[in-house]
Design an enzyme around this catalytic site. Structure first.
Site, PDB file in Angstrom:
ATOM      1  N   SER A  23     -23.073  -1.712  14.401  1.00 30.75           N
ATOM      2  CA  SER A  23     -23.807  -2.771  15.092  1.00 30.75           C
ATOM      3  C   SER A  23     -23.569  -4.185  14.560  1.00 30.75           C
ATOM      4  CB  SER A  23     -25.305  -2.482  15.071  1.00 30.75           C
ATOM      5  OG  SER A  23     -25.600  -1.477  16.007  1.00 30.75           O
TER       6      SER A  23
ATOM      7  N   LYS B  29     -31.619 -11.379  13.163  1.00 32.43           N
ATOM      8  CA  LYS B  29     -31.752 -10.330  14.167  1.00 32.43           C
ATOM      9  C   LYS B  29     -33.231  -9.967  14.262  1.00 32.43           C
ATOM     10  CE  LYS B  29     -29.791  -5.768  15.357  1.00 32.43           C
ATOM     11  NZ  LYS B  29     -28.821  -4.728  14.943  1.00 32.43           N
TER      12      LYS B  29
ATOM     13  N   SER C 184     -25.416  -3.316  18.307  1.00 31.45           N
ATOM     14  CA  SER C 184     -26.698  -3.807  18.758  1.00 31.45           C
ATOM     15  C   SER C 184     -26.996  -5.238  18.321  1.00 31.45           C
ATOM     16  CB  SER C 184     -27.808  -2.903  18.229  1.00 31.45           C
ATOM     17  OG  SER C 184     -27.883  -2.986  16.811  1.00 31.45           O
TER      18      SER C 184
END
Lengths: 482, 483
Positions: B175, B76, B151
């Site tokens: 997330s 990420k 997210s």
């Protein structure tokens, strides 16, 4: 109207840890800009603080030394504001739960009396960096070497009533942190800085007046001048029908003025909240016991011991205990010569003026404690007189000999105690001043007293100061009366 | 080769059926071919990946046999990767090449993984749809007109589309778990303090926790084993040994007590998701688990508490992005204030600004007690709810999300509707307990996720339940059409 001054001080003491409070960077003064700034000090995204245990230990030392409560649990909080030399956009400090709670410090006033100043709290925090506004042609440079330097902010109660008291308090804090070995106390380098909260009120009024805060005053002399100036400004303002506004002011030593920096309305809302990157600091009793055991003798204790053990006056004891180095020097001199009063007189007299003249610290003294102690021994055993000792001292200071004995030997300063030799010398002096001898003998007791000094002076001069003054007195009297 | 999951890749590499370099090249080609549809990558680190793959193959030839040696993954884009753009999905970190590696990146590299690149995300991890990224929205491979969740939307979409077998994510309010649910993946948010946050760019420090997204519980176990552990650089990291997660997988579920909180099955939940969730419960009963109805009475306060605490911390955490030292700086600032205002005004997107303003307000003088302190009290109550519940049950089970993946743009004008999507996941962050989402079937061709929660440091138990479930079901093996 009679006015009373009310002062509270916030002192920032830079802790002399090896590394910064939340990173492993060094904190040496004067390094090239940004050479002592790690990823953490630069506020790089993703970096996290780790608390320096040594800073906690030092804060605890201070807390114990001022008889304060030390919180079992203290919490770091973020103080949020934007400034280019504040890399994270917040300063990690302590707000609601400081490490050191209420304590006190006793200070000695000019008249020798003691006054107790309350200390509200002391908390740990990180310093910011420096913005450099010169040499960048319309831009500003940022040096983050200082960012993250550990500070102990010491907040006093509004117990101080004059600029002189304020200076005495700051000096006492200065001495204390140096005794504890937690701050080098170098004010010129910013290791100890002071914010002064000043207000005035009519004598007898219970409520405090509105205060102004003078930021970052960094010498004893400026503290006194800044406060005196501010007090005068506030009194004049009120007497002219004006009102003091709560604000932050800056002291300009060049103009000897304070000027407004920002008002209360312009003050930031710092939005303090507990720093989620740091856990609460838990201080265990066993740790405090260990720190307490490591505390050195503190100024107050030392002062009392100097009075009790050596019979020094309160004033002398206070001066000698004012710094750990001076006290150590004095004790070393005393241990060599075994006469505390003489040692105190010499350290506070000749030695102090020598150091003052050359602007030296006691650690830089050209005359070592062993040299001075050795010299005092020679005064005590009548090898030299006090007057000759001053010559020996000067010779030691300029390196003309390694010991007092060497100087005395080399310069032939040994005191003459052979009464035959002294008598011979006195006979010559009296013969050379026959007229004065006549006058003396014709005078009454009152006049003789004054004239006697003249003969002593002549005799000492003739002996180049080496004749034992006691013997000179005694023999001279005999001969004149004779 | 791209259909292989992480455990299968580990076996294939160990048996020398293929080399890491072959696998890496094949996945790089697949990313190049398919990712334009998804937009899951912000940066593809082809050179780095090939160098790491060759190094892994060399270590393998030299006799090393670690399970992740040569396995391709991606991070990420809020994990700092040295010398590589680390953007947080934000314009304000334009051009920011991190000068160091996050601990998670370091640990996975040491385990021998190959980094294919950096994955798209909601800007600063703020969002549940992956629509707030400066680098554009990510599409859900199960339906390209729908969101993948957020997210960690890039991580979820890339793994679901078989562009790579596993990825790192972070979970502040769901997330990892929510995008896993919306894309048919298994994802675990570990106990707060289990995975180091050093180098993981903070959104809300007291809630953020890194973890893996993969296709199976076993793959998550492999990843988490490498990611977890105490880190002296993170003061909130916990000094406790890491369990053997792979060993935990195979425990029988006989006697496992599963709690169903009534608050997880109330109004707002899509009935079809409720049915799928209860079907999972039936399967687990067959495996020997017992079921009990429980209550988490303070759950109703979780969203308001979260949307005070998280923005409050964010408002402070994001102050360092000021245009002074790194990242985006506005053109020709007139003075310092202009520099701050325009760099931040131009650099941050709308959702980030919204949360900074909410957080700044909540911490302001005069409001702090009413908002921040009250939210912290709620947080303690929520934690207490879990502590009491775990006196009665071993695992808590419920839906991961109240709704299926929604259409791109559907909730972007209604932030509160989007915030409500976090209702089942944020309590685990507020309490700090571990949570896992696993595939539990499909509704209208869209994946449904079920969430498991366990007491502190019981990640092994979550992976165990999910793995045992995955031994008797095949939802997790299904791939989206076209991928």
């Amino acid at each position: 109207m009679q006015w009373e001054t009310v002062i509270g001080l916030e002192i920032h003491a830079q802790l002399s840890t090896q590394s910064k409070i939340f990173s492993a960077s060094a904190i040496a003064f004067g390094a090239e800009p940004n050479t002592q700034a790690s990823l953490i000090d630069l506020g790089m995204p993703g970096t996290l603080p780790v608390l320096n245990a040594e800073a906690v230990r030092m804060a605890c030392k201070f807390g114990l030394a001022i008889d304060a409560e030390i919180a079992g649990k203290n919490i770091f909080a973020r103080k949020n504001y934007f400034y280019p030399d504040l890399p994270k956009g917040y300063q990690t400090s302590q707000m609601d739960d400081p490490i050191v709670g209420k304590g006190f410090l006793d200070i000695t006033l000019e008249d020798g009396s003691q006054k107790r100043i309350g200390i509200t709290r002391a908390h740990l925090e990180e310093d910011a960096g420096k913005s450099l506004h010169e040499d960048f042609h319309g831009m500003s440079g940022i040096d983050l070497n200082r960012a993250g330097t550990p500070l102990l902010e010491i907040v006093s109660e509004p117990d101080i009533r004059s600029a002189k008291e304020a200076v005495a308090y700051v000096k006492a804090i200065h001495a204390l942190v140096r005794y504890l070995g937690i701050c080098d106390g170098n004010m010129a380098e910013g290791s100890l800085r002071c914010d002064c909260n000043v207000s005035v009120r009519p004598v007898g009024q219970a409520e405090y007046g509105t205060r102004a805060e003078i930021k970052n005053v960094n010498s004893f002399r400026f503290i006194e001048k800044a406060i005196n100036h501010e007090v005068q400004r506030q009194i004049e303002l009120i007497e002219d029908g004006g009102k003091v506004v709560q604000e932050t002011r800056l002291y300009d030593p060049n103009k000897d003025q304070t000027r407004s920096m920002r008002s209360k309305e312009e003050a930031n809302d710092y939005r303090y909240f507990p720093c989620p990157d740091l856990l609460p600091v838990i201080i265990e009793q066993s740790f405090l016991d260990e720190v307490r055991a490591s505390l050195p003798e503190l100024p107050v204790q030392k002062r009392a011991r100097f009075e009790a053990e050596f019979g020094l006056s309160a004033y002398d004891a206070d001066v000698l205990a004012s710094s750990r180095e001076l006290a150590d020097y004095f004790e070393a001199v005393n241990s060599v010569c075994g006469d505390a009063k003489l040692a105190a007189n010499w350290v506070m007299g000749e030695l102090s003026s020598l150091l003052n003249k050359d602007n030296l610290e006691i650690q830089q003294s050209p005359v070592s404690a062993a040299q001075l102690g050795g010299m005092i021994q020679r005064i005590k055993d009548n090898t030299i007189s006090g007057k000759i000792a001053k010559m020996v001292f000067e010779a030691l200071a300029t390196g003309e000999g390694a010991t007092a004995d060497e100087v005395i030997e080399k310069k032939g300063l040994k005191q003459v105690t052979d009464s035959g030799a002294i008598e011979k010398m006195l006979d010559e002096v009296l013969a050379a001043n026959a007229e004065q001898v006549e006058q003396y003998r014709a005078s009454d007791e009152a006049k003789r007293g004054k004239m006697f000094g003249f003969f002593v002076g002549q005799a000492m001069r003739a002996s180049k100061g080496k004749a034992n003054p006691g013997q000179v007195n005694e023999l001279l009297k005999k001969k004149l009366e004779g | 080769m791209h259909q292989l999951n992480l455990a299968e890749i580990a076996r294939g590499l160990a048996d020398k059926q293929f080399s890491s370099e072959e696998l890496t090249r094949s996945l790089l080609a697949r990313i190049q071919q398919l990712d334009p549809q998804l937009n899951s990558f912000i940066t593809v680190t082809e050179e780095l990946a090939l160098a790491q793959a060759k190094a892994a193959d060399a270590r393998r030839s030299a006799g090393e046999n670690a399970p992740l040696l040569g396995a391709p993954i991606a991070h990420k884009d809020l994990f700092c990767t040295e010398g590589v753009l680390t953007s947080c999905g934000s314009k304000i970190l334009s051009g920011f090449k991190a000068p160091y590696n996050a601990t998670v990146v370091e640990k996975l590299a040491a385990a021998g993984t190959v980094t294919l690149g950096k994955l798209n995300m909601d800007e600063f991890a703020m969002g549940s749809a992956n629509e707030s990224s400066h680098y554009g929205p990510v599409k859900n491979p199960w339906d390209l007109t729908r969101v993948p969740g957020g997210s960690s939307g890039g991580s979820a979409a890339a793994v679901a589309a078989r562009l790579l077998p596993a990825a790192t994510g972070t979970d502040t309010g769901g997330s990892i778990r929510q995008p896993a649910a919306l894309t048919n993946l298994t994802g675990i948010k570990p106990t707060y303090g289990r995975v180091s946050r050093w180098g993981m760019i903070a959104y809300a420090s007291s809630l953020d926790q890194g973890g893996p997204l993969a296709r199976t519980a076993e793959d998550c176990a492999l990843m988490l084993q490498a990611m977890a552990g105490f880190d002296a650089k993170d003061s909130t990291s916990v000094e406790q040994p890491v369990d053997d997660y792979l060993a935990a997988l195979t425990q029988p579920l006989k006697g496992m007590r599963i709690g169903l909180p009534k608050e997880y099955f109330g109004a707002g939940l899509d009935a079809r998701i409720a049915d799928a969730t209860l079907a999972v419960v039936e399967e687990l009963k067959k495996l020997g688990a017992t079921v009990k109805d429980i209550s988490l009475p303070n759950m109703q306060h979780a969203i308001p508490a979260y949307y005070v605490i998280a923005p409050a911390e964010a408002s402070s955490n994001l102050s360092r992005f000021d245009g002074v030292r790194f990242g985006y700086r506005c053109e020709n600032p007139a003075n310092l204030e202009d520099l701050y205002k325009r760099s931040r005004g131009e650099g941050f997107g709308a959702e980030v600004k919204r949360r900074i303003m909410v957080g700044t307000y909540a911490l302001s003088a005069g409001y702090y007690d009413a908002y921040y302190l009250k939210a912290q009290k709620i947080r303690r109550l929520i934690k207490n709810d879990f502590v009491s519940a775990f006196n009665e049950v071993d695992v808590i089970l419920g839906p991961t999300t109240p709704n299926l993946a929604w259409k791109l743009g559907e909730k972007s004008d209604d932030p509160v509707a989007a915030y409500l999507e976090d209702i089942y996941t944020i309590t685990a962050n507020l309490a700090g307990i571990p949570g896992l989402s696993m595939p539990a079937g499909f509704v209208d061709g869209l994946p449904v996720g079920v969430q498991l929660l366990a007491p502190y440091f019981q990640e092994g138990r979550l992976l165990n339940v999910a793995h045992q479930y995955q031994q008797v079901t095949d939802w997790h093996t299904r791939a989206p059409a076209g991928f």
